[in-house]
Design an enzyme around this catalytic site. Structure first.
Site, PDB file in Angstrom:
ATOM      1  CD  GLU B 182       5.554  -7.159 -26.113  1.00  0.00           C
ATOM      2  OE1 GLU B 182       4.249  -7.598 -25.719  1.00  0.00           O
ATOM      3  OE2 GLU B 182       6.194  -7.403 -26.395  1.00  0.00           O
ATOM      4  CB  THR B 236       9.310 -11.918 -18.566  1.00  0.00           C
ATOM      5  OG1 THR B 236       9.054 -12.585 -19.441  1.00  0.00           O
ATOM      6  CG2 THR B 236       9.949 -10.749 -19.048  1.00  0.00           C
TER       7      THR B 236
END
Lengths: 364, 364
Positions: B182, B236
């Protein structure tokens, strides 16, 4: 719960602000003002001549629970006695006595006394116009200690007046009455008066309309608060002025996550987790603690002595720590008192008290 | 849970970052790195030749749970197959296939592929130096949809590698492995990868050390997510850049209280309360929703169609609503798709899926 004035006595005209509906069976309580202006309801009669109510001290803020979370503490609090008094003008209230160490600082004018304001508000909600009441307040809590002193007076008074007329208002309505008092004294915050009335932990979810969530700490678990109050004045206004106006995103996310962890720990009865979250505030406590001499050392001393967590109670100056045993609590209290003296040069008084799960109630 | 490499095979030297201790019986999980540098432990042998794991989609943020709360969604997700492969250099991993609509956009270099990064990390944690692995990724989730696509690949991969060597790492260690992935893709946030691995709702309490809290939604209650993904790119980075740097105290307190209410609603199985809290974010959603054409109308349509609450899933563009019945969920989904088209001029795909309570698991 809609208020239904069952036994008709005298028809009166109720304004919208005196009527409520709420879902009192749910852990989430909600108040709406919904009846039309001209609804005809009946003024209730007193079912008792005299009552005495107790309301507990409360710890608000609880670290990351700033301004929306509070809980009640058993064995410390205020008493309010209410009597039907034919010498008092019908529909009004008179304060006959104020007892206790703090009595000299409190007004006997019911419009400027927390117990008086809450009593008047409950009388308005019930539509009392034919009966006069006399009120006697026994202050068990010091003023400005961070233990919800004003809320305790208001809560005891609201419950007493409600009960003398048959207890027709639910807890959420009584919180609204208490809020009228809090608004005058320290701001429109329910995080003391809600747990003072409802007991246990209460989360204030919304004000418009008022929505409260009971957070049930498991009945089979013990929770003790170690409360250490130094001989120091920490006026709410000054403590509020110390707060930051703006908060960085990282600190916001941190405190939000700790607030979530605090709520989860309460519901799961996880005292270690509760203490850790209580101690984890990065926004309010770091600004306020330096204004209370010795507070940072007191927190450190509490943790070193075995407390699961420690923070400032309300706006201070009381320090609150949590633990699961009374015996341990007494040792932690000693350490905290010692730290206040050693580092802050302040004398302090201590108490170790259980979570109050009941809230304001009649005692006679 | 300390890692005990029971069946001795080959002694290896483990660095601190490959060892863990945690209290996995508690709902709060914690990872510490504590073994000294020179501890001699044994490299485990594969107990299986080949495994296939599934990891679910996840909804992170959940309104006021921004950056610390997420949950898993059953029936949507990624599959990872891992095989012991003598043609792969021992201690290394090779990606043989990437299937699915998104496959052309994904690297087969394991250092630049979420599944590859997580697999490498688990191999490091286990100290695998004598066995080479071959990995095949089947993408069930679209990229950049706000449904934890990268986390699902990493979670499935981490679980698959762990299981092929006997499942010696606990969920919290696997979350750490997933976090490595991540970190490269979307930032060091565990609110997708933790629920992808652990299932249900997970609160990320701390990163240093990693502390995770499982929030158990009552088993006897149904919770359905209505997921509507418009044909729109919401990177994002752009969505993160839209966030305010500073937050006013009133909004901070509001969101904190809603986060607390959200956590309480999950634990109490109060779907109405959960939906209301989900919808109540005043900080992140108001900044991000205007960047997704039609999102505000979609939320309105969901609520009007009976959803208990609606917000942006992750960083978007998927909208997520909650409800307690699949039938109702389908009607709500129709309304949301229609609103995306009518107001945002965007086509959208819909799904109604249950809460996943298990997390990443072997499927063969």
């Amino acid at each position: 719960m809609a208020i239904c004035y069952q036994p008709p006595v005298k028809p009166i005209c109720v304004r919208p602000s005196t009527t409520f509906s709420s879902a009192s069976k749910s852990p989430s309580l909600r108040c709406n003002f919904s009846l039309p202006f001209t609804t005809q309801i009946r003024e209730p009669e007193p079912i008792l001549v005299s009552v005495k109510a107790f309301a507990p001290a409360t710890v608000a803020n609880l670290g990351p629970g700033f301004d929306f979370l509070g809980c009640a503490v058993d064995g410390l609090g205020d008493f309010v006695s209410i009597s039907v008094d034919p010498n008092v003008h019908p529909g009004q209230i008179s304060i006959s006595h104020v007892f206790g160490d703090a009595s000299s600082k409190l007004s006997k004018n019911p419009n400027w006394n927390c117990a008086g304001i809450a009593a008047i508000e409950v009388m308005k909600m019930l539509g009392i116009r034919s009966v006069g009441l006399s009120l006697s307040l026994e202050k068990g809590l010091p003023l400005g200690s961070g233990l919800g002193s004003s809320a305790a007076s208001a809560a005891a008074s609201a419950v007493a007046v409600n009960e003398i007329f048959g207890g027709r208002l639910g807890p959420e309505e009584l919180v609204l009455a208490g809020l009228k008092s809090e608004e005058k004294v320290s701001g429109y915050h329910a995080d003391n008066v809600a747990p003072a009335i409802m007991g246990g932990f209460v989360l204030v979810r919304n004000y418009e309309p008022l929505e409260l969530m009971r957070l049930n700490f498991p009945a089979e678990k013990d929770l003790f608060f170690v409360l250490v109050s130094p001989d120091f004045e920490a006026p709410t206004k000054k403590m509020r002025a110390a707060l930051p106006g703006e908060i960085g995103m990282a600190h916001h996310v941190w405190n939000c996550s700790q607030a979530g962890a605090l709520v989860a720990s309460v519901l799961q009865g996880d005292l270690v987790g509760l203490g850790k979250a209580l101690s984890a505030d990065k926004i309010v406590e770091p600004r306020r603690a330096p204004l209370i001499p010795g507070m940072e050392a007191v927190k450190k001393a509490a943790i070193e002595a075995g407390a699961f967590g420690c923070t400032i109670s309300g706006a201070g100056p009381t320090a609150v720590a949590v633990i699961d045993s009374e015996e341990m609590g007494k040792r932690i209290a000693e350490s905290m008192v010692e730290a206040f003296w050693r580092v802050g040069n302040l004398k302090a008084v201590k108490a170790v008290k259980k979570l109050d799960r009941v809230g304001a109630r009649l005692v006679s």
